[in-house]
Motif scaffolding. Structure first.
Motif, PDB file in Angstrom:
ATOM      1  N   LEU A  41       0.820  -0.971  -0.075  1.00 41.49           N
ATOM      2  CA  LEU A  41       0.058  -0.259  -0.088  1.00 41.49           C
ATOM      3  C   LEU A  41       0.620   1.312   0.153  1.00 41.49           C
ATOM      4  O   LEU A  41       1.781   1.322   0.370  1.00 41.49           O
ATOM      5  CB  LEU A  41      -0.880   0.142   1.242  1.00 41.49           C
ATOM      6  N   SER A  42       0.353   2.548  -0.989  1.00 42.52           N
ATOM      7  CA  SER A  42       1.109   4.167  -0.234  1.00 42.52           C
ATOM      8  C   SER A  42      -0.290   4.349  -0.113  1.00 42.52           C
ATOM      9  O   SER A  42      -1.246   4.426   0.091  1.00 42.52           O
ATOM     10  CB  SER A  42       1.694   4.268  -2.051  1.00 42.52           C
ATOM     11  N   ALA A  43       0.222   5.929   0.428  1.00 43.39           N
ATOM     12  CA  ALA A  43      -1.222   6.415   1.185  1.00 43.39           C
ATOM     13  C   ALA A  43      -0.463   7.849   1.528  1.00 43.39           C
ATOM     14  O   ALA A  43       1.015   8.354   1.449  1.00 43.39           O
ATOM     15  CB  ALA A  43      -0.917   6.037   2.898  1.00 43.39           C
ATOM     16  N   ARG A  44      -1.051   8.755   1.599  1.00 43.82           N
ATOM     17  CA  ARG A  44      -0.727  10.190   1.547  1.00 43.82           C
ATOM     18  C   ARG A  44      -1.749  11.317   1.762  1.00 43.82           C
ATOM     19  O   ARG A  44      -3.095  10.948   2.427  1.00 43.82           O
ATOM     20  CB  ARG A  44      -0.900  11.027  -0.396  1.00 43.82           C
ATOM     21  N   ASP A  45      -1.407  11.726   2.380  1.00 46.77           N
ATOM     22  CA  ASP A  45      -2.532  12.749   3.077  1.00 46.77           C
ATOM     23  C   ASP A  45      -3.639  13.670   1.424  1.00 46.77           C
ATOM     24  O   ASP A  45      -2.788  13.796   0.798  1.00 46.77           O
ATOM     25  CB  ASP A  45      -2.017  14.434   3.409  1.00 46.77           C
ATOM     26  N   VAL A  54       4.049   4.103   5.510  1.00 47.62           N
ATOM     27  CA  VAL A  54       2.936   2.824   5.253  1.00 47.62           C
ATOM     28  C   VAL A  54       4.421   1.526   5.384  1.00 47.62           C
ATOM     29  O   VAL A  54       4.235   1.129   4.740  1.00 47.62           O
ATOM     30  CB  VAL A  54       2.101   2.259   4.549  1.00 47.62           C
ATOM     31  N   LEU A  71      -7.193  10.884   4.360  1.00 48.75           N
ATOM     32  CA  LEU A  71      -6.207   9.826   4.315  1.00 48.75           C
ATOM     33  C   LEU A  71      -5.567   8.966   2.501  1.00 48.75           C
ATOM     34  O   LEU A  71      -7.517   8.923   2.684  1.00 48.75           O
ATOM     35  CB  LEU A  71      -5.674   8.973   4.950  1.00 48.75           C
ATOM     36  N   ARG A  72      -5.415   9.638   1.492  1.00 45.34           N
ATOM     37  CA  ARG A  72      -5.576   8.681   0.693  1.00 45.34           C
ATOM     38  C   ARG A  72      -5.162   7.362   0.387  1.00 45.34           C
ATOM     39  O   ARG A  72      -3.603   7.931   0.758  1.00 45.34           O
ATOM     40  CB  ARG A  72      -5.792   9.738  -1.197  1.00 45.34           C
ATOM     41  N   ILE A  73      -5.572   5.829   0.048  1.00 46.79           N
ATOM     42  CA  ILE A  73      -4.562   4.465   0.608  1.00 46.79           C
ATOM     43  C   ILE A  73      -4.633   3.909  -0.655  1.00 46.79           C
ATOM     44  O   ILE A  73      -6.184   3.707  -1.090  1.00 46.79           O
ATOM     45  CB  ILE A  73      -5.003   4.150   1.679  1.00 46.79           C
ATOM     46  N   GLN A  74      -3.703   3.509  -1.807  1.00 45.87           N
ATOM     47  CA  GLN A  74      -3.510   2.835  -2.721  1.00 45.87           C
ATOM     48  C   GLN A  74      -3.231   1.398  -2.418  1.00 45.87           C
ATOM     49  O   GLN A  74      -1.990   1.897  -2.042  1.00 45.87           O
ATOM     50  CB  GLN A  74      -3.400   4.015  -4.065  1.00 45.87           C
TER      51      GLN A  74
END
Length: 75
Positions: A41-45, A54, A71-74
């Motif tokens: 996973l990757s995460a960003r504000d 992560v 948060l945007r988690i992809q």
């Protein structure tokens, strides 16, 4: 508190709030199998686009008192 909205194939939009009187270092643990997230996973504000590290299925982030983060988690 955290609330997540999932769009299949695109990841999660997560709202994390601190309703306390003190600033906190929030720890969010994602239940990946339950959410159908099997890849790394990757995460960003979601507002500032700042990356959030992560570690496996866990991420930590500061949240001020009476504040929230989106948060945007992809995968």
């Amino acid at each position: 508190y955290a609330t997540a909205y999932q769009r299949p194939g695109e990841g999660l939009l997560v709202f994390v709030s601190n309703l306390g009187e003190q600033d906190v270092q929030a720890k969010l643990r994602l239940e990946r199998p339950r959410l159908g997230l099997t890849a790394s996973l990757s995460a960003r504000d979601a507002l500032s686009q700042t990356p959030i590290p992560v570690q496996g299925a866990t991420l930590e982030l500061p949240i001020g008192r009476w504040e929230y983060r989106v948060l945007r988690i992809q995968p």
